[in-house]
Scaffold this motif. Structure first.
Motif, PDB file in Angstrom:
ATOM      1  N   GLY A 181      -4.589  16.189 -21.183  1.00 40.58           N
ATOM      2  CA  GLY A 181      -3.744  16.465 -20.030  1.00 40.58           C
ATOM      3  C   GLY A 181      -2.263  16.215 -20.276  1.00 40.58           C
ATOM      4  N   VAL A 182      -1.900  16.057 -21.551  1.00 41.53           N
ATOM      5  CA  VAL A 182      -0.476  15.866 -21.849  1.00 41.53           C
ATOM      6  C   VAL A 182       0.189  17.234 -21.909  1.00 41.53           C
ATOM      7  CG1 VAL A 182       1.200  15.019 -23.541  1.00 41.53           C
ATOM      8  CG2 VAL A 182      -0.951  13.779 -23.172  1.00 41.53           C
ATOM      9  N   GLY A 183       1.292  17.374 -21.208  1.00 41.12           N
ATOM     10  CA  GLY A 183       2.005  18.645 -21.211  1.00 41.12           C
ATOM     11  C   GLY A 183       3.489  18.433 -21.358  1.00 41.12           C
ATOM     12  N   LYS A 184       4.197  19.527 -21.228  1.00 38.52           N
ATOM     13  CA  LYS A 184       5.647  19.510 -21.392  1.00 38.52           C
ATOM     14  C   LYS A 184       6.300  18.441 -20.502  1.00 38.52           C
ATOM     15  CE  LYS A 184       9.622  22.490 -20.972  1.00 38.52           C
ATOM     16  NZ  LYS A 184      10.153  23.829 -20.795  1.00 38.52           N
ATOM     17  N   GLY A 185       7.149  17.638 -21.095  1.00 43.14           N
ATOM     18  CA  GLY A 185       7.889  16.629 -20.336  1.00 43.14           C
ATOM     19  C   GLY A 185       7.171  15.300 -20.170  1.00 43.14           C
ATOM     20  N   ASP A 186       5.851  15.250 -20.462  1.00 50.17           N
ATOM     21  CA  ASP A 186       5.134  13.962 -20.378  1.00 50.17           C
ATOM     22  C   ASP A 186       5.562  13.069 -21.540  1.00 50.17           C
ATOM     23  OD1 ASP A 186       3.692  14.688 -18.144  1.00 50.17           O
ATOM     24  OD2 ASP A 186       1.977  15.459 -19.294  1.00 50.17           O
ATOM     25  N   ARG A 187       5.505  11.752 -21.310  1.00 46.69           N
ATOM     26  CA  ARG A 187       5.887  10.829 -22.377  1.00 46.69           C
ATOM     27  C   ARG A 187       4.662  10.257 -23.080  1.00 46.69           C
ATOM     28  NH1 ARG A 187       7.995  11.960 -18.056  1.00 46.69           N
ATOM     29  NH2 ARG A 187       7.612   9.929 -17.144  1.00 46.69           N
ATOM     30  N   VAL A 188       4.814  10.120 -24.398  1.00 49.81           N
ATOM     31  CA  VAL A 188       3.759   9.578 -25.246  1.00 49.81           C
ATOM     32  C   VAL A 188       4.377   8.476 -26.105  1.00 49.81           C
ATOM     33  CG1 VAL A 188       2.222  10.119 -27.188  1.00 49.81           C
ATOM     34  CG2 VAL A 188       2.523  11.786 -25.332  1.00 49.81           C
ATOM     35  N   THR A 189       3.797   7.280 -26.062  1.00 44.80           N
ATOM     36  CA  THR A 189       4.310   6.200 -26.908  1.00 44.80           C
ATOM     37  C   THR A 189       3.524   6.158 -28.214  1.00 44.80           C
ATOM     38  OG1 THR A 189       5.148   4.849 -25.091  1.00 44.80           O
ATOM     39  CG2 THR A 189       4.573   3.687 -27.119  1.00 44.80           C
ATOM     40  N   ILE A 190       4.247   6.110 -29.316  1.00 45.86           N
ATOM     41  CA  ILE A 190       3.628   6.063 -30.640  1.00 45.86           C
ATOM     42  C   ILE A 190       3.905   4.688 -31.238  1.00 45.86           C
ATOM     43  CG2 ILE A 190       3.634   7.092 -32.952  1.00 45.86           C
ATOM     44  CD1 ILE A 190       4.509   9.752 -31.621  1.00 45.86           C
ATOM     45  N   TYR A 191       2.839   3.947 -31.488  1.00 46.31           N
ATOM     46  CA  TYR A 191       2.963   2.582 -32.015  1.00 46.31           C
ATOM     47  C   TYR A 191       2.051   2.506 -33.227  1.00 46.31           C
ATOM     48  CZ  TYR A 191       2.815  -2.596 -31.781  1.00 46.31           C
ATOM     49  OH  TYR A 191       2.901  -3.939 -32.039  1.00 46.31           O
ATOM     50  N   LEU A 192       2.585   2.931 -34.361  1.00 46.67           N
ATOM     51  CA  LEU A 192       1.768   3.122 -35.561  1.00 46.67           C
ATOM     52  C   LEU A 192       2.444   2.525 -36.779  1.00 46.67           C
ATOM     53  CD1 LEU A 192       0.659   6.886 -35.243  1.00 46.67           C
ATOM     54  CD2 LEU A 192      -0.879   4.908 -35.299  1.00 46.67           C
ATOM     55  N   PRO A 193       1.658   2.196 -37.793  1.00 43.67           N
ATOM     56  CA  PRO A 193       2.280   1.837 -39.071  1.00 43.67           C
ATOM     57  C   PRO A 193       2.856   3.080 -39.738  1.00 43.67           C
ATOM     58  CG  PRO A 193      -0.143   1.588 -39.175  1.00 43.67           C
ATOM     59  CD  PRO A 193       0.187   2.184 -37.844  1.00 43.67           C
ATOM     60  N   MET A 194       3.458   2.905 -40.903  1.00 41.77           N
ATOM     61  CA  MET A 194       4.024   4.036 -41.648  1.00 41.77           C
ATOM     62  C   MET A 194       2.905   4.776 -42.372  1.00 41.77           C
ATOM     63  SD  MET A 194       7.211   4.817 -41.552  1.00 41.77           S
ATOM     64  CE  MET A 194       7.854   5.427 -43.102  1.00 41.77           C
ATOM     65  N   ILE A 195       2.178   5.567 -41.627  1.00 43.55           N
ATOM     66  CA  ILE A 195       1.097   6.366 -42.199  1.00 43.55           C
ATOM     67  C   ILE A 195       1.345   7.817 -41.786  1.00 43.55           C
ATOM     68  CG2 ILE A 195      -0.616   4.507 -42.331  1.00 43.55           C
ATOM     69  CD1 ILE A 195      -1.710   5.368 -39.631  1.00 43.55           C
ATOM     70  N   PRO A 196       0.794   8.782 -42.502  1.00 43.64           N
ATOM     71  CA  PRO A 196       1.084  10.182 -42.174  1.00 43.64           C
ATOM     72  C   PRO A 196       0.786  10.538 -40.716  1.00 43.64           C
ATOM     73  CG  PRO A 196      -0.012  10.055 -44.296  1.00 43.64           C
ATOM     74  CD  PRO A 196      -0.027   8.669 -43.726  1.00 43.64           C
ATOM     75  N   GLU A 197      -0.197   9.847 -40.115  1.00 40.36           N
ATOM     76  CA  GLU A 197      -0.533  10.133 -38.719  1.00 40.36           C
ATOM     77  C   GLU A 197       0.655   9.905 -37.782  1.00 40.36           C
ATOM     78  OE1 GLU A 197      -2.463   8.635 -40.872  1.00 40.36           O
ATOM     79  OE2 GLU A 197      -4.313   9.816 -40.863  1.00 40.36           O
ATOM     80  N   ALA A 198       1.582   9.064 -38.206  1.00 37.78           N
ATOM     81  CA  ALA A 198       2.769   8.842 -37.374  1.00 37.78           C
ATOM     82  C   ALA A 198       3.587  10.130 -37.297  1.00 37.78           C
ATOM     83  CB  ALA A 198       3.613   7.700 -37.945  1.00 37.78           C
ATOM     84  N   ALA A 199       3.790  10.770 -38.441  1.00 39.61           N
ATOM     85  CA  ALA A 199       4.524  12.040 -38.450  1.00 39.61           C
ATOM     86  C   ALA A 199       3.717  13.116 -37.720  1.00 39.61           C
ATOM     87  CB  ALA A 199       4.815  12.469 -39.879  1.00 39.61           C
TER      88      ALA A 199
END
Ligand code: ATP
Ligand code: MG
Length: 652
Positions: free
Chosen positions: A130-148
């Motif tokens: 249900g994430v769409g344009k303008g919604d905010r997503v917090t990314i709290y990850l180590p330096m792994i490719p999944e972060a990019a």
């Protein structure tokens, strides 16, 4: 500040012309870009924007209603499309996009095709949530490719990401999630740091107890220990990344974004106070980031490019992910610490992957200096052809050390001044063009207009110093402070009016028009009416062969107004004695003048730093003045401050 305050600035007369062979092969080797931008600034930026893919071309390059700018008005584009899809139509498709090395030594390579597929799948996962344009997503990850992957997936569907550095506490994470009102949090079971596990999922659990906006938590299995997730797993809320990805479709249409649609929020590192949610938008940001990556780092198709910043900082956003990928380059990501399993790790990585371009921070360089030149000497660094630095003023001796021991006197160094707020590099040498001077970020990038002004906002003459300002809008400038437009105007556009961006930094320019950034204006010291930049005194201290790092502050003094106190870290194996303290005081007096002679010197094993590695002088001031400490949430290691306070009080 008056215009003559920096008369004591170190005289630096070493200079380094671009090596002729480097210049001959460089992307830019003459003044044409500067000339083009001077003739037609908007035309210059439009030409840079042309290098991106636009679904719809802009109607106007710039609309400037001070202090609010809009760039490429009416244009439509997508960042993920520019970083991935368009490269699939060229031979770049099978080239390495990301080379990743985990702290324990795993290796992964994702080609552009691979990265595109992962991003599409994860974008579908987010859409299904249900994430769409303008919604905010917090990314709290180590330096792994999944972060990019997570960042690019957000941009693909127009969601606004807020990356929070993986070393932040539950409390700091909670504040940032709540400020952005994020719907989804993306994290990992844990991350490696110097062989220890940071229990990231558990930190998220603690944080989101008080985060009503969060509906879903996606968890990447990075470590794989059951114990990391056996408590606090909420089946309706939490889901494994790999499970969600398994069923996700391989293609995902991109959202056509307006040039001015928000791209991401990033909280500043908090060296000066409470972090601000800096908002960047789509078209201008990508234009300036792509152009600076190409020209400042002289990026070539065959390069292996490594920026050591964490994606939790703006440098990681602009110069690990978006800039290199927009240029179809190979970007290296390393998960761990520079001193794990030993202090040669970075150089081992350079040797192993034949890194050509290396971009790091002065705080790292000062650590390398402290550890000694024996570490890099053990490795083959002959692949390196360009070095960069960002984050703090670089002490000339650290610059020279970098030049000699890492660049082996062969590689140009680009000292790049910019900020979270500026989004992209602003003041920098062009490595095939600019003669460099250790400690100077040299000149504004083509199309950027900066000045140094006095208290009244008047340009100061060459040879003197004042406040560093940006005098016209630039494409990657922040558009506002998230949720607090009043703070945007008050912080950046109140001091010198609504048309002049105040950087918060002090600088001087020399008689050739080179800029010398001397740090935050709040850090400037006033001794008997003379203003002295902390940077000058610190650089004089670091110039002493036994000193690795120094932080200097002004402490209230009954007679002088302020007296200089210096906190000094010595090189490995050196011991601080009263005699050495006297010698250092004398050294500063000789280098700068008696006025700058520190009243007190404290030897310390460590200095208080932000998690991005910057010295927090305001905390040292609090200690020296016996005050309660200001905001410490961005402090990397609270024990350092506690120790310093004890030491300081014992001496009083
Ligand atoms: P906060 O704004 O929250 O106090 P911060 O200013 O440390 O934190 P950043 O945006 O990460 O957050 O850092 C930008 C600042 O870093 C600049 O304003 C400047 O003081 C310093 N800086 C960055 N690059 C350079 C450089 N090449 N030379 C000198 N100073 C630099
Ligand atoms: Mg700042």
């Amino acid at each position: 500040m008056d215009t003559k305050q920096f008369e004591a600035l170190l005289q630096e007369d070493r200079r380094f012309a671009p090596p002729p062979a480097f210049a001959a092969a460089a992307n830019v080797s003459d003044n044409s870009l500067y000339e083009q931008a001077a003739r037609d600034r908007e035309g210059f930026w439009a030409a840079q924007a042309e290098r991106l893919h636009w679904f719809k071309r802009w109607d106007r390059v710039l609309e400037w209603n001070p202090p609010f700018a809009q760039w490429f008005v009416g244009g439509k584009l997508n960042v993920a499309y520019n970083c991935l899809d368009r490269h699939l139509e060229t031979p770049t498709r099978t080239k390495a996009a990301i080379i990743w090395e985990g702290e324990p030594g795993e290796e992964r390579v994702l080609t552009y095709l691979d990265l595109h597929r992962e991003v599409c799948r994860f974008a579908n996962v987010l859409r299904q949530m249900g994430v769409g344009k303008g919604d905010r997503v917090t990314i709290y990850l180590p330096m792994i490719p999944e972060a990019a992957v997570a960042m690019l997936a957000c941009t693909r569907i127009g969601a606004i990401h807020s990356v929070v550095f993986g070393g932040f506490s539950a409390e700091s994470l909670r504040d940032r999630i709540n400020d952005s009102r994020s719907k989804v949090v993306i994290t990992a079971d844990g991350g490696w740091r110097r062989g220890n596990i940071i229990r990231m999922k558990q930190i998220v659990n603690e944080a989101i107890v008080d985060c009503p906006s969060v509906e879903k938590v996606v968890v990447v299995k990075r470590i794989g220990h059951e114990s990391l997730v056996e408590h606090g797993w909420h089946p309706g809320r939490d889901a494994w990344y790999h499970t969600l990805m398994r069923n996700a479709p391989l293609t995902c249409p991109v959202e056509e974004m307006d040039a001015e649609d928000p791209l991401f929020i990033l909280y500043t590192s908090g060296s000066t106070g409470k972090p601000k949610g800096v908002l960047h938008t789509t078209g201008g940001y990508l234009t300036q980031v792509a152009a600076t990556t190409k020209y400042v780092f002289d990026l070539k198709d065959s390069d292996v490019y490594w920026c050591t910043a964490d994606i939790g900082w703006i440098t990681g956003h602009s110069y690990v992910v978006y800039g290199p990928l927009a240029n179809g380059a190979t970007t290296l990501m390393y998960e761990g610490a520079p001193d794990y399993p030993d202090r040669g790790r970075f150089w081992e990585i350079v040797e192993k992957y034949r890194v050509n371009i290396f971009y790091t921070a002065p705080t790292a360089i000062r650590s390398f200096m402290r550890w000694g030149e024996g570490w890099p000497a053990k490795y083959d660094l002959s692949s390196l052809r360009l070095l960069g630095t960002v984050g703090e003023p670089i002490n000339p001796e650290a610059w020279m050390w970098y030049h000699k021991n890492i660049g082996r006197e062969r590689c140009p160094i680009v000292d790049t001044w910019w900020q979270t707020e500026t989004g992209a590099i602003m003041c920098t040498p062009l490595p095939g063009v600019t003669e460099t001077k250790p400690g100077s970020a040299t000149r504004p990038f083509p199309g950027i207009e900066m000045a140094i002004v006095n208290e009244k906002g008047e340009k100061v003459p060459q040879g003197s110093g004042g406040y560093l300002v940006v005098t016209s809008p630039w494409p990657a400038m922040l558009r506002t402070v998230w949720g607090d437009p009043a703070r945007y105007t008050a912080t950046y556009f109140a001091k010198f009016g609504e048309s002049t961006y105040f950087t918060g930094d002090g600088a001087k320019w020399d008689d050739e028009g080179y800029f010398w950034i001397i740090g935050r204006v709040d850090d400037v010291i006033n001794v008997s009416g003379h203003r002295i930049g902390t940077m000058e005194v610190e650089s004089a201290l670091v110039d002493h062969p036994m000193v690795a790092e120094a932080a200097v502050i002004g402490r209230t003094h009954a007679v002088k107004g302020q007296a200089i106190a210096a906190f000094v870290t010595l090189k490995e194996g050196r011991r601080g004695t009263p005699d050495l303290a006297d010698e250092l005081k004398q050294h500063v007096a000789t280098k700068i003048g008696a006025l700058a002679r520190p009243e007190e010197i404290y030897f310390t094993a460590d200095l208080p730093k932000t998690r991005s590695g910057k010295i927090m002088r305001r905390l040292l001031r609090d200690i020296a003045e016996g005050r309660a400490l200001g905001d410490t949430t961005t402090l990397a290691d609270p024990a350092v401050v506690a120790q310093l306070r004890e030491q300081y009080e014992a001496k009083e």
